[in-house]
Design a protein around this motif. Structure first.
Motif, PDB file in Angstrom:
ATOM      1  N   ASN A 166      51.843 -45.368  43.622  1.00  0.00           N
ATOM      2  CA  ASN A 166      50.749 -45.458  42.650  1.00  0.00           C
ATOM      3  C   ASN A 166      51.083 -46.298  41.426  1.00  0.00           C
ATOM      4  N   SER A 167      52.362 -46.351  41.055  1.00  0.00           N
ATOM      5  CA  SER A 167      52.698 -47.082  39.829  1.00  0.00           C
ATOM      6  C   SER A 167      53.724 -48.187  40.028  1.00  0.00           C
ATOM      7  N   GLY A 168      54.119 -48.453  41.268  1.00  0.00           N
ATOM      8  CA  GLY A 168      55.062 -49.532  41.529  1.00  0.00           C
ATOM      9  C   GLY A 168      56.495 -49.092  41.289  1.00  0.00           C
ATOM     10  N   VAL A 169      57.285 -49.972  40.714  1.00  0.00           N
ATOM     11  CA  VAL A 169      58.687 -49.679  40.446  1.00  0.00           C
ATOM     12  C   VAL A 169      58.785 -49.105  39.041  1.00  0.00           C
ATOM     13  N   THR A 170      59.320 -47.891  38.959  1.00  0.00           N
ATOM     14  CA  THR A 170      59.448 -47.222  37.666  1.00  0.00           C
ATOM     15  C   THR A 170      60.918 -47.049  37.324  1.00  0.00           C
TER      16      THR A 170
END
Length: 171
Positions: free
Chosen positions: A155-159
């Motif tokens: 949902n938010s890519g690479v965190t």
């Protein structure tokens, strides 16, 4: 110090450092079993920054590589499907003539993301048929990211991820 002790300490340090530089440290990301080295991620970051005249980050490259299998499937067999030759030509027009595999794949994903903004792509029957399952397809992509870049979240890519040796001062 005695020579034996110095030799033992040197050997111990070498073994520790060698252990820290194991096989996993050269990996940048693995997407559905396709591995991209950290060097390929860095090269793609630099080359996409050059091509787009915008500052790309490794996390953006990794997210693009993670999305690529789904985008390839979405546009397969349509007028919007991108070939390697098309991607190479597009990059060459921006001055990037020696693109590596990571750059070519990440650039293809970025170009597909641009195609998704084209109203004609949104009306293609094959794209319309496949589009509703995009989020589910993306969730099924197997992505393993080198922790130096962060962790993959659909949902938010690479965190970012704090290393385990960093702890909060809360007691």
């Amino acid at each position: 110090m005695k020579p034996r002790l110095i030799t033992a300490l040197t050997l111990s340090a070498a073994l520790v450092l060698t252990g820290c530089a194991g096989a996993g440290t050269t990996s940048g990301v693995s997407v559905n079993g396709t591995d991209y080295s950290a060097a390929e991620v860095q090269e793609a970051t630099a080359q996409l920054s050059e091509a787009t005249q915008q500052q790309f980050q490794p996390q953006q490259v990794i997210a693009s590589l993670a999305q690529l299998p789904v985008l390839d499937e979405l546009f397969a067999g349509t007028d919007f499907q991108l070939t390697e030759a098309t991607v190479q030509q597009t990059l060459a027009q921006t001055g990037v003539t020696d693109a590596g595999r990571g750059t070519l794949d990440a650039a293809r994903a970025v170009l597909y993301q641009n195609v998704m903004r084209d109203p004609a792509a949104g009306q293609d029957p094959k794209v319309l048929e496949r589009a509703p399952g995009l989020q589910q397809d993306l969730a099924e992509v197997q992505v393993e990211v080198n922790p130096r870049y962060g962790a993959w979240d659909v949902n938010s890519g690479v965190t970012p991820v704090a290393p385990s040796w960093i702890s909060s001062s809360e007691g």
